[in-house]
Design a protein around this motif. Structure first.
Motif, PDB file in Angstrom:
ATOM      1  N   GLU A 222       6.482   4.309  -9.776  1.00  0.00           N
ATOM      2  CA  GLU A 222       5.435   4.594  -8.724  1.00  0.00           C
ATOM      3  C   GLU A 222       4.216   4.018  -9.249  1.00  0.00           C
ATOM      4  OE1 GLU A 222       3.296   8.385  -6.550  1.00  0.00           O
ATOM      5  OE2 GLU A 222       5.445   8.685  -7.051  1.00  0.00           O
ATOM      6  N   ASN A 223       3.468   3.238  -8.315  1.00  0.00           N
ATOM      7  CA  ASN A 223       2.031   2.832  -8.551  1.00  0.00           C
ATOM      8  C   ASN A 223       1.901   1.917  -9.584  1.00  0.00           C
ATOM      9  OD1 ASN A 223       1.200   3.707  -6.060  1.00  0.00           O
ATOM     10  ND2 ASN A 223       0.651   5.842  -6.975  1.00  0.00           N
ATOM     11  N   PHE A 224       2.990   0.994 -10.059  1.00  0.00           N
ATOM     12  CA  PHE A 224       2.960   0.181 -11.332  1.00  0.00           C
ATOM     13  C   PHE A 224       2.882  -1.354 -10.893  1.00  0.00           C
ATOM     14  CE2 PHE A 224       4.955  -1.830 -14.689  1.00  0.00           C
ATOM     15  CZ  PHE A 224       4.500  -1.168 -15.758  1.00  0.00           C
ATOM     16  N   ALA A 225       1.844  -1.932 -11.237  1.00  0.00           N
ATOM     17  CA  ALA A 225       1.708  -3.359 -11.130  1.00  0.00           C
ATOM     18  C   ALA A 225       1.995  -3.521  -9.285  1.00  0.00           C
ATOM     19  CB  ALA A 225       2.717  -4.038 -11.749  1.00  0.00           C
ATOM     20  N   LEU A 226       2.732  -4.407  -8.919  1.00  0.00           N
ATOM     21  CA  LEU A 226       2.918  -4.544  -7.702  1.00  0.00           C
ATOM     22  C   LEU A 226       3.935  -3.822  -6.867  1.00  0.00           C
ATOM     23  CD1 LEU A 226       3.030  -8.518  -7.608  1.00  0.00           C
ATOM     24  CD2 LEU A 226       1.180  -7.102  -7.100  1.00  0.00           C
TER      25      LEU A 226
END
Length: 559
Positions: free
Chosen positions: A8-12
């Motif tokens: 979740e909410n990691f890089a793209l």
């Protein structure tokens, strides 16, 4: 095995949840689609140093969670380590979780309990390994000796078990020797010995008897009341026996009178009998009082002697230990310490002698272990080179260098380093200096094909197909599938031939949503797999020939 991957909410990636299957799984997708992001996410989840630049823009933190289903033998292996951190394993499930914040902070959790990064790495190393450019894990130099020993099976050998037993004794003695020697001060020991002997002498001279202090307390309390006691004692005797009309004399008169009436009725008889009993009881009491007359008279000298004795007992109690039992325990400990100090130098010499004997044994057994490793390393070198040749790496030179250490450890006396050259004519060098991600992956593939383990962890391969031909790809794919029969294998690949050997296929792709570029992933159906593999092999998915070829490969290889 890795059962679930959540990002979740990691890089793209905004939010991604994948249910993983056992066996061989491939991740495919166009260059730049975000396949490497998946590897980065897993790397952070298992303890890689946190990097806030991976936190998705506009969010507070990234969350990566790995859920593992483990077998009973793995549970047994990990349980004691986890219990040290008060972590329980329920239903054979281990959950690794990493939260990386935009300000650079990070949290590591195992089964919802916070842990430090080093402990997360330790536990995850039993569950999963990543093999790629920046992930060495099992190929760290400190692990080379474990790899060689695993191939030899050295830990099951009688010689090694004997070595470990002797080494454990040696380490225990070494610590004892170090503690004693570092604390050894001849002059200080002499002073300690003199003090202990003085204390023993002082306690022994007291010649204290059990209960003596309580007895003195009671006697002093009596002495404090001696005047009143003596007055009462003398007065009572006077009333009972001393004066002219004393109690006994009066009772005797009435006792004789009532004896004459006792035959008249039962009541008179009862009074006569009781009067008779009381007379003799009081007579006995008067004798006892008479015998104790003068006993309780105040004696100043005797009181002084008792007070001095009582003060001396309490002085010793205050100085050493309160109470008879604790004082005796203190005295015994003092005797033990005297014996310890008197034999201190002899003890050091004896430990040194024992260490010398064990050192000789370690030397002989470790030399035997070194010989076994030296003999067997040639076999492993050849097997690895042959395996690598089948993977399209024909000019590999592989050496296992064994050199002596300055001291013993729990593996013997050997330093084991793997040296390799991937190009003809070049000298062999350590992996970290020359190996690319693809080369590392293929080396590990060859290694796992040669060496099996009781604890089969999930293996992740990155860039395993870099710079290899179609024929070599076929062989790599087949070996990955073979390994996946006993362990879970995850692989990022650009090669359709390799992808065709997988039982499970995940496509990674980019999409745009509300002016944002996102990386997504989905599990492909069999029809979707045919299209994806055709695209990987030809780039022209409209080609019936490519689709037929992809279908044929899947039918032949993935079953």
């Amino acid at each position: 095995m890795l059962k679930q991957l959540y990002i979740e909410n990691f890089a793209l990636i905004d939010k991604l949840e994948l249910e993983m299957e056992n066996g061989f799984t491939v991740f495919t997708g166009e260059t730049g689609s975000g396949k490497s992001i998946m590897i980065d996410a897993i790397s952070f989840a298992i303890g890689k140093r946190a990097d806030k630049t991976f936190v998705r823009k506009g969010t507070n933190k990234s969350i990566i969670e790995l859920i593992f289903f483990i077998k009973d033998n793995m549970k047994k292996l990990l349980e004691n380590m986890l219990k040290e951190e008060n972590i329980d394993i329920e239903d054979n499930i281990i959950i690794l979780k990493r939260e990386i914040y935009s300000d650079g902070r990070s949290l590591c959790k195992i089964n919802s309990k916070n842990v430090n990064t080093s402990f997360l790495k330790k536990i995850s190393s039993y569950l999963i390994n990543i093999h790629g450019q920046n992930e060495f894990n099992e190929l760290e130099e400190t692990n080379h000796i474990n790899i060689l020993d695993s191939y030899i099976g050295i830990r099951k050998m009688k010689q090694f078990k004997e070595y470990i037993s002797i080494y454990s004794s040696y380490i225990k003695l070494s610590k004892e020797y170090e503690d004693m020697y570092s604390n050894y001060d001849k002059e200080k020991n002499k002073r300690e010995l003199e003090l202990l002997k003085y204390q023993i002498n002082e306690i022994e001279e007291l010649k204290l008897k059990k209960g003596e202090d309580k007895n003195i307390e009671d006697r002093l309390e009596i002495m404090d009341k001696s005047v009143k006691i003596s007055k009462c004692m003398n007065g009572l005797y006077e009333e009972l026996y001393g004066k002219t009309n004393n109690i006994l004399k009066v009772l005797r008169i009435y006792m004789q009178e009532f004896e004459n009436f006792s035959d008249l009725d039962d009541n008179l008889k009862s009074i006569s009998e009781k009067l008779n009993d009381e007379y003799y009881n009081i007579e006995e009491l008067s004798y006892e009082v008479r015998d104790n007359l003068g006993r309780y008279d105040f004696d100043e000298d005797r009181k002084t002697i008792l007070e001095d004795r009582y003060d001396e007992i309490n002085r010793i109690y205050s100085k050493y230990a309160q109470g008879y039992d604790k004082l005796k325990e203190y005295l015994q400990n003092a005797y033990d310490e005297v014996e310890f100090y008197e034999k201190y130098e002899d003890k050091i010499k004896d430990i040194k002698r024992q260490m010398s004997q064990l050192d000789e044994k370690l030397k002989n057994i470790s030399a035997n272990i070194t010989s076994i490793r030296t003999e067997k390393k040639t076999e492993l070198e050849k097997l690895i080179v042959d395996e690598l040749a089948t993977l399209g790496m024909k000019n590999v030179a592989f050496d296992i260098n064994i050199s002596p250490l300055d001291t013993y450890n729990n593996k013997g006396n050997d330093n084991v380093i793997f040296l390799i050259s991937f190009n003809k004519g070049e000298d062999t060098k350590p992996f970290s200096k020359i190996a690319s991600g693809g080369e590392i992956s293929r080396f590990m593939l060859a290694l796992k094909n040669v060496i099996s383990s009781e604890f089969e962890k999930t293996m992740v391969f990155d860039e395993i197909d870099t710079g290899i031909s179609g024929l070599a790809s076929e062989k790599v794919g087949k070996k990955l599938k073979d390994i996946s029969r006993v362990r879970q294998v995850l692989c990022i690949t650009h090669q359709g031939q390799i992808a065709s050997y997988a039982q499970n296929h995940i496509e990674v792709f980019k999409t745009e949503e509300d002016d944002n570029t996102l990386t997504k992933a989905k599990i492909l159906s069999e029809k979707e797999r045919i299209v994806e593999i055709a695209k990987m092999m030809d780039a022209s998915t409209d080609s019936i020939k490519s689709l037929e070829h992809a279908k044929e490969l899947l039918s032949k290889n993935s079953r």
